[in-house]
Enzyme design. Sequence first.
Site, mmCIF file in Angstrom:
data_model
loop_
_atom_site.group_PDB
_atom_site.id
_atom_site.type_symbol
_atom_site.label_atom_id
_atom_site.label_comp_id
_atom_site.label_asym_id
_atom_site.label_seq_id
_atom_site.Cartn_x
_atom_site.Cartn_y
_atom_site.Cartn_z
ATOM 1 N N ASP A 105 -29.847 -16.582 4.496
ATOM 2 C CA ASP A 105 -30.186 -15.735 5.637
ATOM 3 C C ASP A 105 -31.497 -16.246 6.221
ATOM 4 O OD1 ASP A 105 -30.836 -13.774 7.445
ATOM 5 O OD2 ASP A 105 -30.200 -12.118 6.162
ATOM 6 N N GLU A 161 -37.003 -30.013 14.455
ATOM 7 C CA GLU A 161 -38.417 -30.376 14.599
ATOM 8 C C GLU A 161 -38.644 -31.788 14.074
ATOM 9 O OE1 GLU A 161 -42.882 -29.151 13.010
ATOM 10 O OE2 GLU A 161 -41.224 -27.733 12.804
ATOM 11 N N LYS A 182 -37.318 -8.839 5.608
ATOM 12 C CA LYS A 182 -37.399 -9.518 6.903
ATOM 13 C C LYS A 182 -38.556 -9.027 7.771
ATOM 14 C CE LYS A 182 -32.413 -10.157 6.726
ATOM 15 N NZ LYS A 182 -31.091 -9.839 7.289
ATOM 16 N N HIS A 241 -46.917 -36.962 15.665
ATOM 17 C CA HIS A 241 -46.014 -36.143 16.471
ATOM 18 C C HIS A 241 -45.754 -36.774 17.837
ATOM 19 C CE1 HIS A 241 -45.092 -32.282 14.403
ATOM 20 N NE2 HIS A 241 -46.058 -32.718 13.594
#
EC number: 1.1.1.34
Length: 887
Positions: free
Chosen positions: A766, A558, A690, A865
């Site tokens: 993770d 990104e 998660k 951006h």
Amino acid sequence: MLSRLFRMHGLFVASHPWEVIVGTVTLTICMMSMNMFTGNNKICGWNYECPKFEEDVLSSDIIILTITRCIAILYIYFQFQNLRQLGSKYILGIAGLFTIFSSFVFSTVVIHFLDKELTGLNEALPFFLLLIDLSRASALAKFALSSNSQDEVRENIARGMAILGPTFTLDALVECLVIGVGTMSGVRQLEIMCCFGCMSVLANYFVFMTFFPACVSLVLELSRESREGRPIWQLSHFARVLEEEENKPNPVTQRVKMIMSLGLVLVHAHSRWIADPSPQNSTAEQSKVSLGLAEDVSKRIEPSVSLWQFYLSKMISMDIEQVITLSLALLLAVKYIFFEQAETESTLSLKNPITSPVVTPKKAQDNCCRREPLLVRRNQKLSSVEEDPGVNQDRKVEVIKPLVAEAETSGRATFVLGASAASPPLALGAQEPGIELPSEPRPNEECLQILESAEKGAKFLSDAEIIQLVNAKHIPAYKLETLMETHERGVSIRRQLLSAKLAEPSSLQYLPYRDYNYSLVMGACCENVIGYMPIPVGVAGPLCLDGKEYQVPMATTEGCLVASTNRGCRAISLGGGASSRVLADGMSRGPVVRLPRACDSAEVKSWLETPEGFAVVKEAFDSTSRFARLQKLHVTLAGRNLYIRLQSKTGDAMGMNMISKGTEKALLKLQEFFPELQILAVSGNYCTDKKPAAINWIEGRGKTVVCEAVIPAKVVREVLKTTTEAMVDVNINKNLVGSAMAGSIGGYNAHAANIVTAIYIACGQDAAQNVGSSNCITLMEASGPTNEDLYISCTMPSIEIGTVGGGTNLLPQQACLQMLGVQGACKDNPGENARQLARIVCGTVMAGELSLMAALAAGHLVRSHMVHNRSKINLQDLQGTCTKKAA
């Protein structure tokens, strides 16, 4: 039935190695000690004169005894030479341990049998060496060495004992009965020799069933490379041993052995108890007579030296036959150690080589948060790319072909252009001199013989032949890495198999796979590997946190993210830095259990909430690890289902595996008190892992961290290009009111997940745990004498993070952890590295929040951006991120 018993025995011995070893050694010493204290106090040559002994020695056939000793030494030499061809120092060491202790036990038995007279060992040891068989011991060692973890070592030893134990027991019984026939011959020397043979067989069997498997388990446990969390003894060449040894012995042969055993038992029973019910002399008595121990031929003399000096002089004094035997042993030892090294290395290069352990430098001992100066070794180079002027000229699509491995002397690691469509397939292993591979694949039967051959192996097969074996189901595709001579070749062959099944065969051409250390991936990070994904890694910083400066690595695709975070770090540094604290540290696991009735569940809940119940569960939980320490239980129920949330510290590991193991043990203990309790799942989503969950936001999970900073008004204006009032206003209406209107759980922030995920990918965490780890509330308020300074704080209650295990074992991820000074485990204060990394994550999140909120307040977000997050490259002409193709 027998296999199950031997399996249980093997599992017990492998699980309690110290107890078995100490018990075996103690028993052996007790046998010798009891004989020393209670035996005959007449010692020939020291305090008694034994003329018959001299006569027997002179009349014995010295030449035959010398030849026997030499043959025994040669036999042992050839056995160790065969073991050395396997290429494992562990096989050699374990076999040597087996031989040494077996001889010690045998010597003890002989000394006890001959009433502490050591002279009998001269004749006994050759028979012991001739009857010792290292094949069973090495087979059991191969079972253990094919494991990936200590738990798997125990399981494989148990499995090996189940397979080898019954056969070895039957063989030992048959050998004893066959050799024992000689003890009934009436020929005194033959009876003594056969008696020695029986004792040798029994000593070997005793050591194989007790001491040896315990030693294998202990040696492999002590030789683990603790820093990497991976065993350095895992041997890819032995990965097929389970399939090879699974074949049971020929049942016909086993039946013949049993019939022989029954017949020999009848022969022994008839000869000893029916034909001659009152024998005049036992074998032990005859052996004593043969050695001059009978009282009627001895007379007492005064000892001239002490007993230990007497035994020492006997061991030092050597006859001509002993000189010959010792000389042969020394010559063979010198030849084996010094002159066979080059030959062995040459032979091993033609076999499936053993995966080299990862070489890592020692860590500094004076600081737990240590840095290692050198990470990448010569044979562990990370992939690099080089510009090739020919790539842009030739843009035709190339189909993946087998690769030719680069020469080992090459000092540069590059992606190599694939062969053209017209090029013949070349195997990765075909570059070794002296190895010629056929142009056409050979029959499967011949290929299987080569693959299973200890002298050849996969290196003597082409890629096409390996693919042929995979398609014929002779080789499982998921085992390619372990069966090939290198992991990289296994990955290459899997890519070829996959490319043939894809609609576009050239799909993998820009997915790299060369020059990567797959030994750290196998069994730990990924399966069915076809390459690795290069992700750009940027750096934000310096982040001034708690008086130290950190350069924070961030792996992301990104645009603007690293630049924005870097601006936030600069603003924090100009404001004097940030401060942080770890409020709580505890990973959680929430199993679900069921009882017959809801009232029963309520009873269990009440019991668990008592000090007695918690103490019982804690004792069982804590016994599973030296780091896991149960902190608290949070219990609730839904009908007759009971949800128990166990929370524990886990050291420097993220801790899911550790706490799951402890949870399972605690539940089994709970079942002992409540037999009707049924374990539905070790994870009942009450953890919660998660998944978005309010319990993590409220109770916390992993590390709970708070971080704060004060940004002066001047920095807000000049660096952040806005005002404190505007930032506070946007924060209230966006991060607080806006998130509440959306019904967010833990999402009271601008973009914490961006920073958390980027750091997680860079540091081997993770990545899926960014769901809970990104829980964050960002608060801003005006401060200072004129209320123009900006006070900002970020509170993150559930950062699930670690610095050991999983992806942190990979070298690129270790490099990023070393940038932060938190790589590996903290020996001085276990868990400190993981806590420090959590602080850095929270501080970096605050920097990202500061910069993004400033951009929103100033109206710069869209403009930035458009400049930094929109590529201007013509994608139609793009060759790929790697300047050279992967295959």
